[in-house]
Design an enzyme around this catalytic site. Structure first.
Site, PDB file in Angstrom:
ATOM      1  N   LYS A 280       6.889  -0.272   6.878  1.00  0.00           N
ATOM      2  CA  LYS A 280       6.606   1.089   6.424  1.00  0.00           C
ATOM      3  C   LYS A 280       7.607   1.918   6.111  1.00  0.00           C
ATOM      4  CE  LYS A 280       3.158   4.189   8.408  1.00  0.00           C
ATOM      5  NZ  LYS A 280       2.200   4.640   9.698  1.00  0.00           N
TER       6      LYS A 280
ATOM      7  N   TYR B  73       2.643  10.460   2.044  1.00  0.00           N
ATOM      8  CA  TYR B  73       4.043  10.405   2.429  1.00  0.00           C
ATOM      9  C   TYR B  73       4.599   9.347   3.213  1.00  0.00           C
ATOM     10  CZ  TYR B  73       1.226  12.350   6.191  1.00  0.00           C
ATOM     11  OH  TYR B  73       0.327  12.735   7.026  1.00  0.00           O
ATOM     12  N   SER B  74       4.097   7.959   2.800  1.00  0.00           N
ATOM     13  CA  SER B  74       4.534   6.689   3.236  1.00  0.00           C
ATOM     14  C   SER B  74       4.218   5.528   2.276  1.00  0.00           C
ATOM     15  CB  SER B  74       4.214   6.443   4.538  1.00  0.00           C
ATOM     16  OG  SER B  74       2.822   6.051   4.642  1.00  0.00           O
ATOM     17  N   LYS B  75       4.907   4.701   2.303  1.00  0.00           N
ATOM     18  CA  LYS B  75       4.366   3.055   1.503  1.00  0.00           C
ATOM     19  C   LYS B  75       4.750   2.250   2.446  1.00  0.00           C
ATOM     20  CE  LYS B  75       8.428   4.377  -1.050  1.00  0.00           C
ATOM     21  NZ  LYS B  75       9.123   4.990  -2.297  1.00  0.00           N
TER      22      LYS B  75
ATOM     23  N   GLY C  33       0.643  -1.329  -0.209  1.00  0.00           N
ATOM     24  CA  GLY C  33      -0.003  -0.016   0.006  1.00  0.00           C
ATOM     25  C   GLY C  33       0.790   1.093   0.065  1.00  0.00           C
TER      26      GLY C  33
ATOM     27  N   ASP D 186      -7.636   5.662  16.140  1.00  0.00           N
ATOM     28  CA  ASP D 186      -7.997   5.606  14.763  1.00  0.00           C
ATOM     29  C   ASP D 186      -8.448   4.072  14.441  1.00  0.00           C
ATOM     30  OD1 ASP D 186      -8.068   6.361  11.961  1.00  0.00           O
ATOM     31  OD2 ASP D 186      -5.910   6.128  11.628  1.00  0.00           O
TER      32      ASP D 186
ATOM     33  N   GLY E  72       0.539   5.909   0.541  1.00  0.00           N
ATOM     34  CA  GLY E  72      -0.171   6.894   0.921  1.00  0.00           C
ATOM     35  C   GLY E  72       0.569   8.418   0.560  1.00  0.00           C
TER      36      GLY E  72
END
Length: 314
Positions: free
Chosen positions: A85, A66-68, A62, A179, A64
């Site tokens: 991550k 500013y991250s993968k 996956g 979250d 996002g």
């Protein structure tokens, strides 16, 4: 309750938007974002950094803003397969780095529970922070519900009990997740629930009310949407209500395309088509219990575990 509007730190920067979830909860699977050509140089860089530490990247899980998250094979240590991550510090805002990433790296390594993803290690190199995690091979609950719909009650009860035990472990250590949502509930190869992503988590031994309005709108308690200081543990309980509802029905409980005022009205009325879902009375009652509008009356996680639906059959 006040009419002050909450500014929510929405974690959609790290996952697909809740609008897509509402549109696709029974439809197309959410597609993972693919890397653009301009990222090829960084692509080689993170692979080299990981190879130096004996991790061989073999796939993508996956990504996002500013991250993968990459799937990698550990060449030296067990477990053989890990999820890594990778946070790009140049792209991430300072508020995220200083508050949320820092908190995640402080809290997660201390956690040890069968229904929480294990934190293996973390390290930094150049502009990247690497977090090595337990790999859950059967993906997340959102994709499962999108692909298969609602979960049969017997199996669902087992999964929700596992989730409740994980949350109980956190709350009993004065930690709230903040979250909880289907994307942050993973399934291992035995189809056991594993809670992940502790970027918004908070350690608070004094039970102080929080003024940080974070998480995802579809799972947010009314007091968060209103903008009141809130009990983080009771907010987790409300989010659990959304999780149980979706897993039980295959539907989102509230329409986030509506404005916050309308969502709050929906949360207060709980006007759900119960007969259509054909849930047991005990399951329906638990969902209503979790969705208690006033936080002071909302159950604690230990009261949730004592609910009739979650009792282990003898």
């Amino acid at each position: 309750m006040h009419s002050k509007k909450a500014k929510i730190f929405n974690s959609s920067a790290e996952c697909d938007s809740q609008k897509k979830q509402l549109a696709t909860i029974k439809g197309d699977s959410v597609r993972l974002k693919t890397s653009e050509k301009g990222a090829e140089r960084a692509h080689a860089s993170y692979r080299e950094s990981l190879r130096k530490r004996h991790y061989d990247v073999i796939g993508s899980l996956g990504s996002g803003s500013y991250s993968k998250v990459k799937l990698a094979r550990s060449l030296k240590k067990d477990p053989e397969l890990v999820a890594i991550k990778i946070v790009n510090r140049q792209k991430a805002p300072q508020d995220f780095l200083q508050r949320f990433l820092h908190r995640e790296l402080e809290i997660w390594p201390k956690l040890d529970h069968p229904h929480i993803i294990k934190f293996c290690r973390s390290f930094e190199e150049a502009e990247h922070v690497y977090i090595v995690l337990e790999y859950a091979s059967n993906g997340d609950m959102l994709r499962y519900v999108q692909n298969y719909g609602s979960i049969p009650e017997k199996r669902n009860k087992r999964l929700i009990r596992q989730l409740s035990e994980g949350i109980s472990y956190l709350h009993n250590q004065d930690i709230s997740h903040r979250d909880l949502k289907l994307e942050n509930l993973l399934l291992d190869n035995y189809d056991n629930i594993k809670i992940t992503d502790f970027g918004f988590s908070k350690y608070d031994p004094h039970g102080l009310l929080s003024h940080t309005y974070c998480g995802s709108k579809s799972y947010a308690a009314p007091e968060i949407l209103i903008g009141e200081p809130y009990d983080t543990r009771k907010a987790d309980i409300w989010a659990m209500g959304a999780v149980v509802y979706i897993m039980s029905t295959g539907k989102m409980p509230f329409n986030e395309n509506n404005g916050i005022k309308k969502i709050i009205q929906e949360e207060e009325k709980l006007n759900f088509p119960w007969p259509k879902f054909q849930l047991s009375e005990d399951c329906e009652n638990l969902i209503k219990y979790l969705f208690t509008f006033e936080p002071v009356d909302r159950p604690t996680i230990n009261e949730v575990l004592c609910s009739k639906w979650l009792q282990i059959s003898k």
